[in-house]
Design a protein around this motif. Structure first.
Motif, PDB file in Angstrom:
ATOM      1  N   ILE A  19      21.890  11.241  24.189  1.00  0.00           N
ATOM      2  CA  ILE A  19      20.543  10.772  23.832  1.00  0.00           C
ATOM      3  C   ILE A  19      19.601  11.954  23.664  1.00  0.00           C
ATOM      4  O   ILE A  19      18.836  12.020  22.697  1.00  0.00           O
ATOM      5  CB  ILE A  19      20.022   9.781  24.897  1.00  0.00           C
ATOM      6  N   VAL A  20      19.663  12.910  24.587  1.00  0.00           N
ATOM      7  CA  VAL A  20      18.786  14.080  24.508  1.00  0.00           C
ATOM      8  C   VAL A  20      19.095  14.892  23.250  1.00  0.00           C
ATOM      9  O   VAL A  20      18.175  15.322  22.543  1.00  0.00           O
ATOM     10  CB  VAL A  20      18.925  14.947  25.783  1.00  0.00           C
ATOM     11  N   LEU A  21      20.372  15.108  22.949  1.00  0.00           N
ATOM     12  CA  LEU A  21      20.731  15.863  21.751  1.00  0.00           C
ATOM     13  C   LEU A  21      20.276  15.158  20.476  1.00  0.00           C
ATOM     14  O   LEU A  21      19.795  15.800  19.544  1.00  0.00           O
ATOM     15  CB  LEU A  21      22.235  16.105  21.698  1.00  0.00           C
ATOM     16  N   LEU A  22      20.416  13.834  20.426  1.00  0.00           N
ATOM     17  CA  LEU A  22      19.963  13.089  19.251  1.00  0.00           C
ATOM     18  C   LEU A  22      18.441  13.146  19.107  1.00  0.00           C
ATOM     19  O   LEU A  22      17.917  13.291  17.996  1.00  0.00           O
ATOM     20  CB  LEU A  22      20.447  11.649  19.319  1.00  0.00           C
ATOM     21  N   LEU A  23      17.725  13.043  20.214  1.00  0.00           N
ATOM     22  CA  LEU A  23      16.269  13.139  20.160  1.00  0.00           C
ATOM     23  C   LEU A  23      15.812  14.530  19.733  1.00  0.00           C
ATOM     24  O   LEU A  23      14.904  14.673  18.913  1.00  0.00           O
ATOM     25  CB  LEU A  23      15.662  12.775  21.518  1.00  0.00           C
ATOM     26  N   VAL A  24      16.432  15.564  20.280  1.00  0.00           N
ATOM     27  CA  VAL A  24      16.069  16.928  19.910  1.00  0.00           C
ATOM     28  C   VAL A  24      16.401  17.184  18.436  1.00  0.00           C
ATOM     29  O   VAL A  24      15.599  17.764  17.708  1.00  0.00           O
ATOM     30  CB  VAL A  24      16.779  17.955  20.829  1.00  0.00           C
ATOM     31  N   GLY A  25      17.560  16.721  17.985  1.00  0.00           N
ATOM     32  CA  GLY A  25      17.910  16.878  16.578  1.00  0.00           C
ATOM     33  C   GLY A  25      16.949  16.150  15.655  1.00  0.00           C
ATOM     34  O   GLY A  25      16.530  16.685  14.626  1.00  0.00           O
ATOM     35  N   GLY A  26      16.581  14.921  16.024  1.00  0.00           N
ATOM     36  CA  GLY A  26      15.601  14.181  15.227  1.00  0.00           C
ATOM     37  C   GLY A  26      14.252  14.855  15.205  1.00  0.00           C
ATOM     38  O   GLY A  26      13.569  14.884  14.174  1.00  0.00           O
ATOM     39  N   LEU A  27      13.847  15.409  16.339  1.00  0.00           N
ATOM     40  CA  LEU A  27      12.569  16.127  16.413  1.00  0.00           C
ATOM     41  C   LEU A  27      12.593  17.378  15.543  1.00  0.00           C
ATOM     42  O   LEU A  27      11.627  17.665  14.839  1.00  0.00           O
ATOM     43  CB  LEU A  27      12.258  16.490  17.865  1.00  0.00           C
ATOM     44  N   VAL A  28      13.693  18.104  15.561  1.00  0.00           N
ATOM     45  CA  VAL A  28      13.811  19.307  14.717  1.00  0.00           C
ATOM     46  C   VAL A  28      13.730  18.932  13.242  1.00  0.00           C
ATOM     47  O   VAL A  28      13.039  19.589  12.458  1.00  0.00           O
ATOM     48  CB  VAL A  28      15.128  20.062  15.032  1.00  0.00           C
ATOM     49  N   ILE A  29      14.404  17.859  12.857  1.00  0.00           N
ATOM     50  CA  ILE A  29      14.348  17.415  11.454  1.00  0.00           C
ATOM     51  C   ILE A  29      12.935  16.984  11.082  1.00  0.00           C
ATOM     52  O   ILE A  29      12.424  17.329  10.013  1.00  0.00           O
ATOM     53  CB  ILE A  29      15.372  16.291  11.206  1.00  0.00           C
ATOM     54  N   ALA A  30      12.272  16.218  11.966  1.00  0.00           N
ATOM     55  CA  ALA A  30      10.916  15.746  11.675  1.00  0.00           C
ATOM     56  C   ALA A  30       9.939  16.909  11.536  1.00  0.00           C
ATOM     57  O   ALA A  30       9.114  16.932  10.616  1.00  0.00           O
ATOM     58  CB  ALA A  30      10.452  14.798  12.776  1.00  0.00           C
ATOM     59  N   VAL A  31      10.019  17.881  12.419  1.00  0.00           N
ATOM     60  CA  VAL A  31       9.116  19.037  12.345  1.00  0.00           C
ATOM     61  C   VAL A  31       9.401  19.858  11.098  1.00  0.00           C
ATOM     62  O   VAL A  31       8.478  20.316  10.415  1.00  0.00           O
ATOM     63  CB  VAL A  31       9.251  19.897  13.627  1.00  0.00           C
ATOM     64  N   THR A  32      10.663  20.031  10.760  1.00  0.00           N
ATOM     65  CA  THR A  32      11.023  20.789   9.558  1.00  0.00           C
ATOM     66  C   THR A  32      10.497  20.108   8.303  1.00  0.00           C
ATOM     67  O   THR A  32       9.963  20.768   7.409  1.00  0.00           O
ATOM     68  CB  THR A  32      12.552  20.941   9.461  1.00  0.00           C
ATOM     69  N   VAL A  33      10.621  18.795   8.251  1.00  0.00           N
ATOM     70  CA  VAL A  33      10.138  18.060   7.073  1.00  0.00           C
ATOM     71  C   VAL A  33       8.618  18.139   6.983  1.00  0.00           C
ATOM     72  O   VAL A  33       8.056  18.247   5.892  1.00  0.00           O
ATOM     73  CB  VAL A  33      10.627  16.597   7.122  1.00  0.00           C
ATOM     74  N   MET A  34       7.929  18.105   8.123  1.00  0.00           N
ATOM     75  CA  MET A  34       6.466  18.199   8.093  1.00  0.00           C
ATOM     76  C   MET A  34       5.989  19.594   7.698  1.00  0.00           C
ATOM     77  O   MET A  34       4.995  19.734   6.989  1.00  0.00           O
ATOM     78  CB  MET A  34       5.886  17.825   9.445  1.00  0.00           C
TER      79      MET A  34
END
Length: 120
Positions: A19-34
């Motif tokens: 769960i932590v890895l998926l959340l961190v990965g999603g956060l990295v993708i979201a920040v990169t896209v922004m």
């Protein structure tokens, strides 16, 4: 001395670690896209293309020997195509719901097929 691969497996084997890895990965993708907006199109088209590639690999690897894998692979391909059409063409509510429901059914059927492949 532990290798990075061993650390990754140790974290991934625990449910909270996943769960932590998926959340961190999603956060990295979201920040990169922004921060870098041209990547938004890449991320947007990753889902349909990923579904089509995943479905093609299931049909290629297991399709001849296993009917359930063949069906789930074809559903994954169909789900990727319907999702791509949904992104390209404005659809009404019913067509949009079906376009988003087919990939969900395809993913669950692939999970079911994977379960039965492991049982054999």
């Amino acid at each position: 001395m532990m290798k990075i691969r061993d650390v990754g497996h140790a974290i991934w084997d625990r449910p909270l670690g996943r769960i932590v890895l998926l959340l961190v990965g999603g956060l990295v993708i979201a920040v990169t896209v922004m921060l870098y907006p041209p990547l938004r199109d890449v991320v947007q088209w990753f889902l349909p293309l990923g579904l089509i590639i995943w479905g093609g690999s299931r049909v290629y690897l297991y399709g001849r020997n296993d009917l359930l894998s063949l069906i789930s692979g074809c559903l994954l391909i169909l789900g990727g195509i319907t999702r791509a059409v949904f992104q390209l063409i404005p659809l009404n509510e019913l067509a949009g719901t079906v376009a988003n429901l087919i990939p969900v059914v395809a993913i669950f059927s692939e999970m079911f097929a994977h379960h039965y492949r492991e049982q054999e």
